[in-house]
Scaffold this motif. Structure first.
Motif, PDB file in Angstrom:
ATOM      1  N   ASP A   7       5.942   0.877   1.068  1.00 40.45           N
ATOM      2  CA  ASP A   7       6.779   0.983   2.232  1.00 40.45           C
ATOM      3  C   ASP A   7       7.487   2.056   2.427  1.00 40.45           C
ATOM      4  O   ASP A   7       7.601   2.848   3.664  1.00 40.45           O
ATOM      5  N   ARG A   8       7.803   2.408   1.223  1.00 45.17           N
ATOM      6  CA  ARG A   8       8.914   3.778   1.358  1.00 45.17           C
ATOM      7  C   ARG A   8       8.018   5.009   1.774  1.00 45.17           C
ATOM      8  O   ARG A   8       8.275   5.983   2.127  1.00 45.17           O
ATOM      9  N   PHE A   9       6.707   4.823   0.930  1.00 45.64           N
ATOM     10  CA  PHE A   9       5.728   5.903   1.299  1.00 45.64           C
ATOM     11  C   PHE A   9       5.464   6.240   2.754  1.00 45.64           C
ATOM     12  O   PHE A   9       5.463   7.525   2.969  1.00 45.64           O
ATOM     13  N   ILE A  10       5.076   5.061   3.422  1.00 40.88           N
ATOM     14  CA  ILE A  10       4.886   5.101   4.821  1.00 40.88           C
ATOM     15  C   ILE A  10       6.137   5.815   5.587  1.00 40.88           C
ATOM     16  O   ILE A  10       5.774   6.555   6.716  1.00 40.88           O
ATOM     17  N   GLU A  11       7.226   5.274   5.093  1.00 38.53           N
ATOM     18  CA  GLU A  11       8.386   5.940   5.848  1.00 38.53           C
ATOM     19  C   GLU A  11       8.454   7.500   5.848  1.00 38.53           C
ATOM     20  O   GLU A  11       8.806   8.151   6.489  1.00 38.53           O
ATOM     21  N   THR A  31       0.432  14.955  -2.498  1.00 40.92           N
ATOM     22  CA  THR A  31       0.160  15.526  -3.811  1.00 40.92           C
ATOM     23  C   THR A  31       1.135  14.975  -4.782  1.00 40.92           C
ATOM     24  O   THR A  31       0.699  14.686  -5.973  1.00 40.92           O
ATOM     25  N   ALA A  32       2.494  14.828  -4.541  1.00 45.76           N
ATOM     26  CA  ALA A  32       3.360  14.314  -5.470  1.00 45.76           C
ATOM     27  C   ALA A  32       3.149  13.166  -5.807  1.00 45.76           C
ATOM     28  O   ALA A  32       3.106  12.734  -6.956  1.00 45.76           O
ATOM     29  N   ALA A  33       2.907  12.082  -4.687  1.00 46.98           N
ATOM     30  CA  ALA A  33       2.716  10.687  -5.068  1.00 46.98           C
ATOM     31  C   ALA A  33       1.219  10.373  -6.121  1.00 46.98           C
ATOM     32  O   ALA A  33       1.360   9.653  -6.807  1.00 46.98           O
ATOM     33  N   PHE A  34       0.276  11.165  -5.823  1.00 49.19           N
ATOM     34  CA  PHE A  34      -0.861  11.055  -6.631  1.00 49.19           C
ATOM     35  C   PHE A  34      -0.856  11.677  -7.866  1.00 49.19           C
ATOM     36  O   PHE A  34      -1.879  11.574  -8.654  1.00 49.19           O
ATOM     37  N   ARG A  35       0.138  12.626  -8.349  1.00 50.81           N
ATOM     38  CA  ARG A  35       0.251  13.121  -9.696  1.00 50.81           C
ATOM     39  C   ARG A  35       0.396  11.677 -10.557  1.00 50.81           C
ATOM     40  O   ARG A  35       0.076  11.743 -11.816  1.00 50.81           O
ATOM     41  N   ASN A  36       0.540  10.367 -10.147  1.00 50.80           N
ATOM     42  CA  ASN A  36       0.743   9.256 -10.972  1.00 50.80           C
ATOM     43  C   ASN A  36      -0.207   8.173 -10.077  1.00 50.80           C
ATOM     44  O   ASN A  36       0.422   7.133  -9.520  1.00 50.80           O
ATOM     45  N   PRO A  37      -1.522   8.346 -10.280  1.00 52.96           N
ATOM     46  CA  PRO A  37      -2.498   7.442  -9.440  1.00 52.96           C
ATOM     47  C   PRO A  37      -2.210   5.833  -9.923  1.00 52.96           C
ATOM     48  O   PRO A  37      -2.367   4.965  -9.314  1.00 52.96           O
ATOM     49  N   ALA A  38      -1.732   5.895 -11.397  1.00 48.71           N
ATOM     50  CA  ALA A  38      -1.837   4.510 -11.918  1.00 48.71           C
ATOM     51  C   ALA A  38      -0.470   3.826 -11.364  1.00 48.71           C
ATOM     52  O   ALA A  38      -0.298   2.664 -11.076  1.00 48.71           O
ATOM     53  N   SER A  39       0.649   4.475 -10.904  1.00 50.45           N
ATOM     54  CA  SER A  39       1.749   3.784 -10.144  1.00 50.45           C
ATOM     55  C   SER A  39       1.008   3.285  -8.945  1.00 50.45           C
ATOM     56  O   SER A  39       1.671   2.403  -8.372  1.00 50.45           O
ATOM     57  N   ILE A  40       0.572   4.194  -8.298  1.00 51.95           N
ATOM     58  CA  ILE A  40      -0.199   3.635  -6.832  1.00 51.95           C
ATOM     59  C   ILE A  40      -1.039   2.525  -7.161  1.00 51.95           C
ATOM     60  O   ILE A  40      -0.838   1.606  -6.356  1.00 51.95           O
ATOM     61  N   ARG A  41      -1.753   2.457  -7.938  1.00 58.17           N
ATOM     62  CA  ARG A  41      -2.792   1.406  -8.157  1.00 58.17           C
ATOM     63  C   ARG A  41      -2.057   0.153  -8.508  1.00 58.17           C
ATOM     64  O   ARG A  41      -2.408  -0.928  -7.985  1.00 58.17           O
ATOM     65  N   ALA A  42      -1.022   0.333  -9.410  1.00 60.70           N
ATOM     66  CA  ALA A  42      -0.118  -0.733  -9.697  1.00 60.70           C
ATOM     67  C   ALA A  42       0.497  -1.540  -8.470  1.00 60.70           C
ATOM     68  O   ALA A  42       0.964  -2.866  -8.230  1.00 60.70           O
ATOM     69  N   ALA A  43       0.741  -0.601  -7.323  1.00 63.49           N
ATOM     70  CA  ALA A  43       1.813  -0.901  -6.355  1.00 63.49           C
ATOM     71  C   ALA A  43       0.892  -1.431  -5.049  1.00 63.49           C
ATOM     72  O   ALA A  43       1.236  -2.286  -4.217  1.00 63.49           O
ATOM     73  N   MET A  44      -0.340  -1.189  -4.876  1.00 67.39           N
ATOM     74  CA  MET A  44      -1.212  -1.418  -3.851  1.00 67.39           C
ATOM     75  C   MET A  44      -1.679  -2.705  -4.018  1.00 67.39           C
ATOM     76  O   MET A  44      -2.157  -3.251  -5.126  1.00 67.39           O
ATOM     77  N   PRO A  45      -1.912  -3.613  -2.862  1.00 66.11           N
ATOM     78  CA  PRO A  45      -2.187  -4.812  -2.864  1.00 66.11           C
ATOM     79  C   PRO A  45      -3.800  -4.873  -3.053  1.00 66.11           C
ATOM     80  O   PRO A  45      -4.397  -3.676  -2.687  1.00 66.11           O
ATOM     81  N   ASP A  46      -4.481  -5.880  -3.371  1.00 66.55           N
ATOM     82  CA  ASP A  46      -6.033  -5.995  -3.604  1.00 66.55           C
ATOM     83  C   ASP A  46      -6.709  -6.398  -2.161  1.00 66.55           C
ATOM     84  O   ASP A  46      -6.579  -7.614  -1.707  1.00 66.55           O
ATOM     85  N   LEU A  54      -2.800   0.742   7.543  1.00 70.13           N
ATOM     86  CA  LEU A  54      -1.430   0.461   6.976  1.00 70.13           C
ATOM     87  C   LEU A  54      -0.372   0.741   7.633  1.00 70.13           C
ATOM     88  O   LEU A  54       0.510   0.046   7.875  1.00 70.13           O
ATOM     89  N   PHE A  55      -0.938   1.831   8.823  1.00 68.48           N
ATOM     90  CA  PHE A  55       0.301   2.087   9.555  1.00 68.48           C
ATOM     91  C   PHE A  55      -0.343   2.991  10.684  1.00 68.48           C
ATOM     92  O   PHE A  55      -1.382   3.983  10.402  1.00 68.48           O
ATOM     93  N   GLU A  56      -0.013   2.697  11.951  1.00 66.28           N
ATOM     94  CA  GLU A  56      -0.473   3.802  12.976  1.00 66.28           C
ATOM     95  C   GLU A  56       0.306   3.933  14.183  1.00 66.28           C
ATOM     96  O   GLU A  56       0.854   2.920  14.500  1.00 66.28           O
ATOM     97  N   ASP A  57       0.724   4.968  14.566  1.00 61.65           N
ATOM     98  CA  ASP A  57       1.446   5.122  15.922  1.00 61.65           C
ATOM     99  C   ASP A  57       0.616   6.448  16.529  1.00 61.65           C
ATOM    100  O   ASP A  57      -0.366   6.990  16.287  1.00 61.65           O
TER     101      ASP A  57
END
Ligand SMILES: [Fe+2]
Length: 176
Positions: A7-11, A31-46, A54-57
């Motif tokens: 949610d924070r990343f989307i904002e 680039t900053a977020a994907f420096r830690n792909p394991a953190s993204i993996r852990a946070a993303m729903p299956d 995930l978002f569109e405007d």
């Protein structure tokens, strides 16, 4: 390092997309977020589906995208800047240029955990999961991708066709 929160990343991406320098700001965030792909993996729903909006405007689309073994997504464009990051598995991105009456393969880039690539609006790629394993990533587009009229391109002639479900199904290939 901060834990990834979707949610924070989307904002953050929404603010970046409104900036005059949206292309570079989105790239920096990804680039900053994907420096830690394991953190993204852990946070993303299956997600059950292989893609989820995930978002569109009017000036931003954020998609979850999974590529599964065996499917080669046919050559297409996005008509807007596409920023692609992978947090699990790898995508093989094949890049093409259109010449008079053919589509010419120019290069292939394997995009694995932590990698981020940026495609220009007229960039053409086909994509498949690498190494027989599903890939999961976040794809960010600086336009409402679901509402954009964009193209698929014939694998051989490079002829442009409307990006419709029917044309997609007719043109998709089995990965080799
Ligand atoms: Fe694409």
């Amino acid at each position: 390092m901060d834990e990834f929160e979707l949610d924070r990343f989307i904002e953050q991406l929404r603010a970046a997309a409104r900036d005059d320098a949206a292309v570079s700001r989105v790239r920096e965030l990804m680039t900053a977020a994907f420096r830690n792909p394991a953190s993204i993996r852990a946070a993303m729903p299956d997600y059950e589906n292989d893609d989820e909006i995930l978002f569109e405007d009017d000036n931003l689309s954020i998609w979850f995208v999974r590529f599964v073994p065996g499917l080669h997504v046919p050559p297409h464009d996005h008509r807007t800047t596409a920023t692609i990051g992978v947090y699990e598995g790898a995508e093989d991105n094949h890049f093409y240029l259109r010449e008079a009456d053919r589509l010419v393969h120019k290069s292939t880039r394997r995009v694995g955990p932590g990698d981020v690539i940026v495609l220009k609006p007229d960039g053409i790629h086909s994509v498949e999961a690498a190494a027989g394993q599903s890939s999961c990533g976040i794809h960010v587009y600086l336009a409402p991708l679901s509402r954009i009229e964009r193209s698929l391109f014939d694998w051989d002639s490079g002829e442009a066709r409307p990006f419709t479900d029917e044309n997609y199904d007719a043109m998709k290939r089995v990965s080799r």
